[in-house]
Scaffold this motif. Structure first.
Motif, PDB file in Angstrom:
ATOM      1  N   LYS A   1       0.817  -1.213   0.000  1.00  0.00           N
ATOM      2  CA  LYS A   1       0.000   0.000   0.000  1.00  0.00           C
ATOM      3  C   LYS A   1       0.853   1.267   0.000  1.00  0.00           C
ATOM      4  CE  LYS A   1      -3.796  -2.269   2.325  1.00  0.00           C
ATOM      5  NZ  LYS A   1      -4.593  -2.384   3.522  1.00  0.00           N
ATOM      6  N   ALA A   2       2.110   1.134   0.355  1.00  0.00           N
ATOM      7  CA  ALA A   2       3.003   2.304   0.387  1.00  0.00           C
ATOM      8  C   ALA A   2       3.373   2.715  -1.042  1.00  0.00           C
ATOM      9  CB  ALA A   2       4.264   1.970   1.174  1.00  0.00           C
ATOM     10  N   GLN A   3       3.710   3.986  -1.201  1.00  0.00           N
ATOM     11  CA  GLN A   3       4.133   4.508  -2.507  1.00  0.00           C
ATOM     12  C   GLN A   3       5.408   3.791  -2.956  1.00  0.00           C
ATOM     13  OE1 GLN A   3       2.844   6.848  -4.554  1.00  0.00           O
ATOM     14  NE2 GLN A   3       1.038   6.995  -3.256  1.00  0.00           N
ATOM     15  N   PRO A   4       5.518   3.480  -4.257  1.00  0.00           N
ATOM     16  CA  PRO A   4       6.746   2.837  -4.734  1.00  0.00           C
ATOM     17  C   PRO A   4       7.936   3.788  -4.609  1.00  0.00           C
ATOM     18  CG  PRO A   4       5.309   3.387  -6.566  1.00  0.00           C
ATOM     19  CD  PRO A   4       4.558   3.705  -5.315  1.00  0.00           C
ATOM     20  N   HIS A   5       9.111   3.209  -4.468  1.00  0.00           N
ATOM     21  CA  HIS A   5      10.343   3.987  -4.353  1.00  0.00           C
ATOM     22  C   HIS A   5      10.808   4.356  -5.761  1.00  0.00           C
ATOM     23  CE1 HIS A   5      13.795   5.371  -2.023  1.00  0.00           C
ATOM     24  NE2 HIS A   5      14.512   5.040  -3.076  1.00  0.00           N
ATOM     25  N   GLN A   6      11.169   5.613  -5.962  1.00  0.00           N
ATOM     26  CA  GLN A   6      11.636   6.099  -7.266  1.00  0.00           C
ATOM     27  C   GLN A   6      13.161   6.075  -7.325  1.00  0.00           C
ATOM     28  OE1 GLN A   6      10.160   7.789 -10.051  1.00  0.00           O
ATOM     29  NE2 GLN A   6       8.129   7.107  -9.424  1.00  0.00           N
ATOM     30  N   PHE A   7      13.699   5.523  -8.406  1.00  0.00           N
ATOM     31  CA  PHE A   7      15.130   5.507  -8.653  1.00  0.00           C
ATOM     32  C   PHE A   7      15.408   6.072 -10.035  1.00  0.00           C
ATOM     33  CE2 PHE A   7      14.604   1.987  -5.675  1.00  0.00           C
ATOM     34  CZ  PHE A   7      15.622   2.224  -4.772  1.00  0.00           C
ATOM     35  N   LEU A   8      16.596   6.611 -10.210  1.00  0.00           N
ATOM     36  CA  LEU A   8      17.094   6.950 -11.533  1.00  0.00           C
ATOM     37  C   LEU A   8      17.915   5.735 -11.993  1.00  0.00           C
ATOM     38  CD1 LEU A   8      18.141  10.573 -10.760  1.00  0.00           C
ATOM     39  CD2 LEU A   8      16.577   9.916 -12.582  1.00  0.00           C
ATOM     40  N   ALA A   9      17.456   5.076 -13.052  1.00  0.00           N
ATOM     41  CA  ALA A   9      18.145   3.894 -13.546  1.00  0.00           C
ATOM     42  C   ALA A   9      19.347   4.314 -14.387  1.00  0.00           C
ATOM     43  CB  ALA A   9      17.187   3.047 -14.380  1.00  0.00           C
ATOM     44  N   CYS A  10      20.444   3.571 -14.221  1.00  0.00           N
ATOM     45  CA  CYS A  10      21.698   3.862 -14.936  1.00  0.00           C
ATOM     46  C   CYS A  10      22.287   2.573 -15.473  1.00  0.00           C
ATOM     47  CB  CYS A  10      22.732   4.466 -14.000  1.00  0.00           C
ATOM     48  SG  CYS A  10      22.219   5.927 -13.139  1.00  0.00           S
ATOM     49  N   ALA A  11      22.989   2.696 -16.570  1.00  0.00           N
ATOM     50  CA  ALA A  11      23.766   1.589 -17.144  1.00  0.00           C
ATOM     51  C   ALA A  11      25.195   2.086 -17.345  1.00  0.00           C
ATOM     52  CB  ALA A  11      23.165   1.157 -18.478  1.00  0.00           C
ATOM     53  N   PRO A  12      26.164   1.165 -17.315  1.00  0.00           N
ATOM     54  CA  PRO A  12      27.547   1.603 -17.564  1.00  0.00           C
ATOM     55  C   PRO A  12      27.648   2.329 -18.905  1.00  0.00           C
ATOM     56  CG  PRO A  12      27.493  -0.698 -16.854  1.00  0.00           C
ATOM     57  CD  PRO A  12      26.067  -0.282 -17.101  1.00  0.00           C
TER      58      PRO A  12
END
Length: 137
Positions: free
Chosen positions: A124-135
């Motif tokens: 029920k909690a808000q999803p965690h936001q990430f900035l996705a990165c690749a090498p």
């Protein structure tokens, strides 16, 4: 300095803000240093020089932040490896990176791919936001 390099304090500072001008000048030296890394013959020299260049790049970013008066914010990153593994990291930046921007972790460049949401528990909690990165290639 030798080899045609001129000391930076002998050059005019650009713009109205001398701190920002110093940051821009340092960033140009950092770019030239990165361009010269492949030409080094010894791997140890490349690693040592790369670490020093990364330190100067971080200092240039600090100068930019000081010039802008913006307080850095903490961003969460999901580092996605080519083999499917991933890791989480955080970094303070003066502005949120955009898709295609490079960020540096432990001396290596990572390219921003976009935002990713990771569900939290309980669901029920808000999803965690990430900035996705690749090498970076």
């Amino acid at each position: 300095m030798t080899g045609g390099n001129v000391l930076t304090d002998a050059m005019p500072v650009e713009g109205e803000n001398p701190v920002l001008g110093n940051a821009e000048e340092l960033e140009r030296y950092v770019a030239r240093g990165r361009d010269g890394l492949p030409a080094l013959s010894e791997n140890d020299d490349r690693v040592r020089r790369s670490g020093a260049i990364e330190g100067f790049a971080k200092y240039a970013q600090l100068l930019r932040e000081a010039a802008s008066g913006v307080r850095p914010a903490r961003y969460s990153f999901k580092l996605e490896f080519p083999d499917g593994r991933w890791d989480l990291a955080e970094q303070e930046l003066s502005a949120e990176p955009r898709v295609g921007d490079l960020v540096w972790f432990e001396g290596s460049p990572w390219q921003i791919l976009g935002h990713r949401e990771v569900p939290r528990r309980p669901s029920k909690a808000q999803p965690h936001q990430f900035l996705a990165c690749a090498p970076a290639a």
